[in-house]
Design a protein around this motif. Structure first.
Motif, mmCIF file in Angstrom:
data_model
loop_
_atom_site.group_PDB
_atom_site.id
_atom_site.type_symbol
_atom_site.label_atom_id
_atom_site.label_comp_id
_atom_site.label_asym_id
_atom_site.label_seq_id
_atom_site.Cartn_x
_atom_site.Cartn_y
_atom_site.Cartn_z
ATOM 1 N N LEU A 44 60.193 49.227 58.985
ATOM 2 C CA LEU A 44 60.222 49.215 57.518
ATOM 3 C C LEU A 44 59.309 48.091 57.054
ATOM 4 O O LEU A 44 59.401 46.962 57.569
ATOM 5 C CB LEU A 44 61.649 48.966 57.035
ATOM 6 C CG LEU A 44 61.838 48.693 55.532
ATOM 7 C CD1 LEU A 44 61.562 49.960 54.723
ATOM 8 C CD2 LEU A 44 63.252 48.184 55.255
ATOM 9 N N ASP A 66 71.522 46.958 55.819
ATOM 10 C CA ASP A 66 71.441 48.419 55.849
ATOM 11 C C ASP A 66 70.302 48.925 56.733
ATOM 12 O O ASP A 66 70.189 50.132 56.965
ATOM 13 C CB ASP A 66 71.249 48.968 54.432
ATOM 14 C CG ASP A 66 72.497 48.830 53.575
ATOM 15 O OD1 ASP A 66 73.593 48.697 54.155
ATOM 16 O OD2 ASP A 66 72.379 48.837 52.332
ATOM 17 N N HIS A 67 69.442 48.007 57.192
ATOM 18 C CA HIS A 67 68.267 48.424 57.976
ATOM 19 C C HIS A 67 68.203 47.700 59.318
ATOM 20 O O HIS A 67 67.121 47.465 59.847
ATOM 21 C CB HIS A 67 66.995 48.161 57.171
ATOM 22 C CG HIS A 67 66.923 48.960 55.900
ATOM 23 N ND1 HIS A 67 66.589 50.286 55.882
ATOM 24 C CD2 HIS A 67 67.168 48.605 54.615
ATOM 25 C CE1 HIS A 67 66.609 50.731 54.627
ATOM 26 N NE2 HIS A 67 66.959 49.734 53.849
ATOM 27 N N LYS A 70 66.171 49.032 62.335
ATOM 28 C CA LYS A 70 64.713 49.088 62.254
ATOM 29 C C LYS A 70 64.111 47.706 62.508
ATOM 30 O O LYS A 70 64.785 46.677 62.350
ATOM 31 C CB LYS A 70 64.257 49.560 60.867
ATOM 32 C CG LYS A 70 64.739 50.926 60.436
ATOM 33 C CD LYS A 70 64.171 51.240 59.048
ATOM 34 C CE LYS A 70 64.559 52.642 58.597
ATOM 35 N NZ LYS A 70 66.005 52.712 58.259
ATOM 36 N N VAL A 72 61.968 45.236 60.720
ATOM 37 C CA VAL A 72 61.609 45.003 59.318
ATOM 38 C C VAL A 72 60.403 44.070 59.282
ATOM 39 O O VAL A 72 60.469 42.929 59.774
ATOM 40 C CB VAL A 72 62.779 44.388 58.524
ATOM 41 C CG1 VAL A 72 62.374 44.161 57.067
ATOM 42 C CG2 VAL A 72 63.998 45.299 58.600
#
Length: 387
Positions: A44, A66-67, A70, A72
């Motif tokens: 992301l 929430d991520h 991934k 980031v």
């Protein structure tokens, strides 16, 4: 697209470190490289120069939680120093859950605040990598003199013609002075810092004399030193330390100082093309510093760079110190018929380096003496990178 030599190391670091900081000056290609890595994995991307992306991080802990599946990528992370304690908490939470691989790739223009904040908050959780402008190792199909004239910033090196390349570098300098540098340090008059940067270009590769710079600028030595620290922290200037050891010699102890990108040197000195450069007094020092910078980029993480000079005239332009305590001595000449001077021989007698090289603009490698080899920059950089 030109492949970056740092790509493999960056991908590996993301694989074993919870956070990786990719640092370097603006426009050097950090975002392009990060997105290339991101395309290969579940990533992301957030750019903190975007109001929309900054809004997403109004509640950073909630958004990033929430991520956590991934990688980031956070660009211009220095704009949100308050993120670092949040990242620390999220990384520690993920560690307790058994995840230790890459979660965050942080991109920054080498802000001193970025280094301070990340060092305080993410100690033991972060790796640092520096992305330099293109080096000779990444551009083997381009003439070395093109890299020398234009420097290694992608938009400058790959510009359609010399005029566009120069214009890009002039705009880069102006933007740094008027917009970027004020983000990183105390307010400094753009014209004052422009003069200081120009002085460094005129003084390319000379011994650091901060008192002289201060007098020329009309400021005190502490202020001039702060200017130099800022430009060094932004990876725009390098201080090459002097080699010091107990040899019974009177050694020069002041570092050499130079603008790291040769293209910026030429823009600061209003040198538009190669013919003008070859007639300019800075030509020898510009070439020498370009060679040193490329070799130091190749040696990053493998060997430490120094220069050696005594009051008696013994001198080595670049000394590479390897982990096994061996030394490589490098003399740099802007001549197709290079000659080794007495000072280099005297310095080698003092230090007994394991390898001795003379870098020159030619392509042929040949023996100048039984233990001294003339070599091209590309070939020596390749040898240094291989260790």
């Amino acid at each position: 697209m030109i492949k970056r030599t740092l790509a493999t190391e960056l991908k590996a670091a993301v694989g074993y470190t919870p956070a990786v900081a990719l640092l370097g000056p603006r426009q050097v290609g950090k975002t392009t490289l990060a997105l290339e890595i991101g395309r290969q994995i579940n990533a992301l991307y957030l750019d903190l120069e975007s109001e929309q992306n900054r809004a997403k991080l109004a509640q950073p802990e909630l958004y990033l939680a929430d991520h956590q599946d991934k990688l980031v990528i956070i660009d211009e992370v220095h704009r949100a120093p308050g993120l670092f304690p949040v990242l620390r908490g999220l990384i520690d939470r993920a560690r307790r859950a058994g995840r230790t691989t890459g979660q965050y790739l942080l991109l920054g223009s080498a802000s001193p605040d970025l280094l301070k904040q990340s060092g305080e908050s993410l100690a033991g959780r972060i790796s640092y990598l520096e992305l330099a402008p293109f080096s000779v190792l990444e551009t083997p199909n381009l003439p070395t003199d093109e890299l020398w004239l234009r420097g290694g910033f992608p938009d400058s090196l790959l510009a359609a013609n010399a005029a566009r390349s120069l214009r890009w570098r002039q705009d880069f300098i102006r933007t740094y002075l008027e917009r970027d540098i004020p983000q990183f340090g105390p307010r400094i008059a753009a014209e004052t810092l422009r003069r200081f940067w120009g002085m460094l270009a005129h003084h390319q590769g000379g011994l650091l004399n901060i008192a002289q710079f201060a007098r020329n600028l009309g400021v005190d030595a502490k202020t001039a030193a702060a200017y130099l620290d800022l430009l060094a922290d932004l990876y725009l200037v390098r201080r090459l330390p002097a080699w010091h050891a107990n040899l019974g010699k009177r050694l020069v102890k002041s570092p050499k100082v130079y603008v790291r990108d040769s293209g910026l040197v030429h823009a600061l000195l209003a040198i538009p093309e190669k013919e003008t450069l070859l007639a300019h007094p800075v030509v020898g020092q510009s070439w020498e510093c370009m060679v040193m910078e490329n070799l130091l980029i190749a040696a990053a993480g493998k060997a430490q760079g120094y220069f050696y000079r005594t009051s008696g005239g013994a001198e080595i332009d670049l000394l590479l110190a390897w982990p096994d305590n061996s030394l490589w001595a490098v003399e740099i000449k802007r001549s197709l018929n290079p000659k080794v001077e007495r000072g280099f021989h005297a310095a080698c007698e003092d230090l007994a380096p394991a390898r001795k090289f003379v870098v020159y603009p030619g392509q042929e490698r040949y023996r100048m003496a039984h233990d001294i080899q003339a070599i091209s920059l590309l070939e020596l950089a390749t040898q240094v990178a291989e260790g």
